[in-house]
Design a protein around this motif. Structure first.
Motif, PDB file in Angstrom:
ATOM      1  N   PHE A 157       5.086  32.268  82.893  1.00 20.84           N
ATOM      2  CA  PHE A 157       5.279  31.012  82.166  1.00 20.84           C
ATOM      3  C   PHE A 157       4.816  29.843  83.026  1.00 20.84           C
ATOM      4  CE2 PHE A 157       7.532  31.050  78.102  1.00 20.84           C
ATOM      5  CZ  PHE A 157       7.892  32.373  77.981  1.00 20.84           C
ATOM      6  N   GLU A 158       5.257  29.818  84.271  1.00 20.22           N
ATOM      7  CA  GLU A 158       4.877  28.731  85.176  1.00 20.22           C
ATOM      8  C   GLU A 158       3.372  28.711  85.393  1.00 20.22           C
ATOM      9  OE1 GLU A 158       7.460  29.727  88.429  1.00 20.22           O
ATOM     10  OE2 GLU A 158       9.141  28.575  87.595  1.00 20.22           O
ATOM     11  N   ALA A 159       2.756  29.894  85.494  1.00 19.87           N
ATOM     12  CA  ALA A 159       1.307  29.969  85.707  1.00 19.87           C
ATOM     13  C   ALA A 159       0.533  29.457  84.498  1.00 19.87           C
ATOM     14  CB  ALA A 159       0.892  31.409  86.028  1.00 19.87           C
ATOM     15  N   ILE A 160       0.921  29.870  83.296  1.00 19.58           N
ATOM     16  CA  ILE A 160       0.167  29.449  82.113  1.00 19.58           C
ATOM     17  C   ILE A 160       0.303  27.945  81.878  1.00 19.58           C
ATOM     18  CG2 ILE A 160       1.851  29.877  80.281  1.00 19.58           C
ATOM     19  CD1 ILE A 160      -0.490  31.206  78.701  1.00 19.58           C
ATOM     20  N   VAL A 161       1.472  27.391  82.180  1.00 16.86           N
ATOM     21  CA  VAL A 161       1.645  25.940  82.069  1.00 16.86           C
ATOM     22  C   VAL A 161       0.759  25.242  83.109  1.00 16.86           C
ATOM     23  CG1 VAL A 161       3.284  24.035  82.377  1.00 16.86           C
ATOM     24  CG2 VAL A 161       3.937  26.038  81.029  1.00 16.86           C
ATOM     25  N   ALA A 162       0.727  25.766  84.320  1.00 17.48           N
ATOM     26  CA  ALA A 162      -0.120  25.175  85.374  1.00 17.48           C
ATOM     27  C   ALA A 162      -1.597  25.264  84.992  1.00 17.48           C
ATOM     28  CB  ALA A 162       0.128  25.874  86.709  1.00 17.48           C
ATOM     29  N   TYR A 163      -2.032  26.410  84.472  1.00 19.02           N
ATOM     30  CA  TYR A 163      -3.435  26.550  84.051  1.00 19.02           C
ATOM     31  C   TYR A 163      -3.771  25.573  82.925  1.00 19.02           C
ATOM     32  CZ  TYR A 163      -3.624  30.937  86.702  1.00 19.02           C
ATOM     33  OH  TYR A 163      -3.586  31.894  87.686  1.00 19.02           O
ATOM     34  N   THR A 164      -2.819  25.359  82.018  1.00 19.92           N
ATOM     35  CA  THR A 164      -3.037  24.394  80.935  1.00 19.92           C
ATOM     36  C   THR A 164      -3.210  22.994  81.514  1.00 19.92           C
ATOM     37  OG1 THR A 164      -1.738  25.749  79.416  1.00 19.92           O
ATOM     38  CG2 THR A 164      -2.065  23.438  78.806  1.00 19.92           C
ATOM     39  N   HIS A 165      -2.360  22.620  82.441  1.00 23.09           N
ATOM     40  CA  HIS A 165      -2.457  21.292  83.064  1.00 23.09           C
ATOM     41  C   HIS A 165      -3.766  21.132  83.823  1.00 23.09           C
ATOM     42  CE1 HIS A 165       2.120  20.249  83.043  1.00 23.09           C
ATOM     43  NE2 HIS A 165       1.694  20.680  81.882  1.00 23.09           N
ATOM     44  N   GLN A 166      -4.240  22.217  84.438  1.00 25.43           N
ATOM     45  CA  GLN A 166      -5.512  22.176  85.176  1.00 25.43           C
ATOM     46  C   GLN A 166      -6.711  22.283  84.239  1.00 25.43           C
ATOM     47  OE1 GLN A 166      -5.079  25.605  87.694  1.00 25.43           O
ATOM     48  NE2 GLN A 166      -3.304  24.750  88.756  1.00 25.43           N
ATOM     49  N   LYS A 167      -6.444  22.525  82.964  1.00 26.88           N
ATOM     50  CA  LYS A 167      -7.480  22.731  81.945  1.00 26.88           C
ATOM     51  C   LYS A 167      -8.378  23.916  82.305  1.00 26.88           C
ATOM     52  CE  LYS A 167      -7.223  17.929  80.654  1.00 26.88           C
ATOM     53  NZ  LYS A 167      -7.855  16.651  80.587  1.00 26.88           N
ATOM     54  N   ASN A 168      -7.758  24.951  82.866  1.00 28.94           N
ATOM     55  CA  ASN A 168      -8.440  26.185  83.221  1.00 28.94           C
ATOM     56  C   ASN A 168      -8.306  27.143  82.033  1.00 28.94           C
ATOM     57  OD1 ASN A 168      -9.351  28.636  84.233  1.00 28.94           O
ATOM     58  ND2 ASN A 168      -8.447  28.309  86.248  1.00 28.94           N
TER      59      ASN A 168
END
Length: 193
Positions: free
Chosen positions: A28-39
């Protein structure tokens, strides 16, 4: 002896559940971080694959990367405490699910200030919108992400937005059993503050 075996079984089941919950929390934390990074490549890799029957991967990536930019809108995700809350993992007949609730805040910067005014007046359930400049709007609220493990995911955890605005799409790709169980988990998470 039976009591000892039962205690050992319960301890091992509890440890296994804790490991699953920790893995889901990390994802969950990773997918939110990837979303914020627009990855978007990483986000797509973690996304529940049935969504791609409704929206192909290339279209999803193009929309995420260019939709708002093409309309003259810049998105800036703000770093706020996620305050992540996870439901218990629920085992179903042909799947297992877990729902997560987290906080999100983003600033939209508009090339056309009139769009900022229009966005401020738009009401979205679970989202607070405030104008913070002539051409900037902050949107913050609670988001939901559903972890799913089933035959479509190759028996690994994959993730899907589970907010109200995604309900129609989710109804097309999720079984009635998953929707019913996820709705119960969402109701329970709304009660837990």
């Amino acid at each position: 002896m039976k009591k000892l075996l039962l205690c050992l079984f319960l301890l091992s089941a509890g440890a296994a559940f804790a490991q699953v919950a920790q893995a889901i929390k990390k994802d969950f934390e990773a997918i939110v971080a990837y979303t914020h990074q627009k990855n978007m490549d990483k986000v797509i890799d973690m996304t529940y694959p049935r969504i791609f029957t409704v929206m192909p991967k290339a279209q999803m990536k193009d929309m995420a990367n260019g939709m708002l930019d093409g309309m003259g809108i810049k998105t800036i995700f703000e770093e706020v405490p996620l305050m992540l809350k996870l439901s218990p993992v629920k085992k179903l007949n042909n799947a297992a699910i877990c729902l997560g609730r987290y906080n999100q805040s983003m600033v939209l910067e508009f090339a056309n200030p009139a769009l900022a005014d229009m966005m401020t007046k738009t009401q979205m359930k679970g989202t607070v919108t405030e104008k913070i400049g002539d051409n900037k709007v902050r949107m913050k609220g609670t988001q939901y992400l559903l972890a799913i493990k089933d035959s479509y995911t190759g028996n690994s955890w994959k993730y899907l937005r589970y907010d109200d605005e995604d309900a129609a799409t989710n109804a097309r790709i999720l079984s009635k059993e998953i929707i019913a169980a996820a709705t119960q988990l969402k109701t329970a998470l709304k009660i837990v503050k």
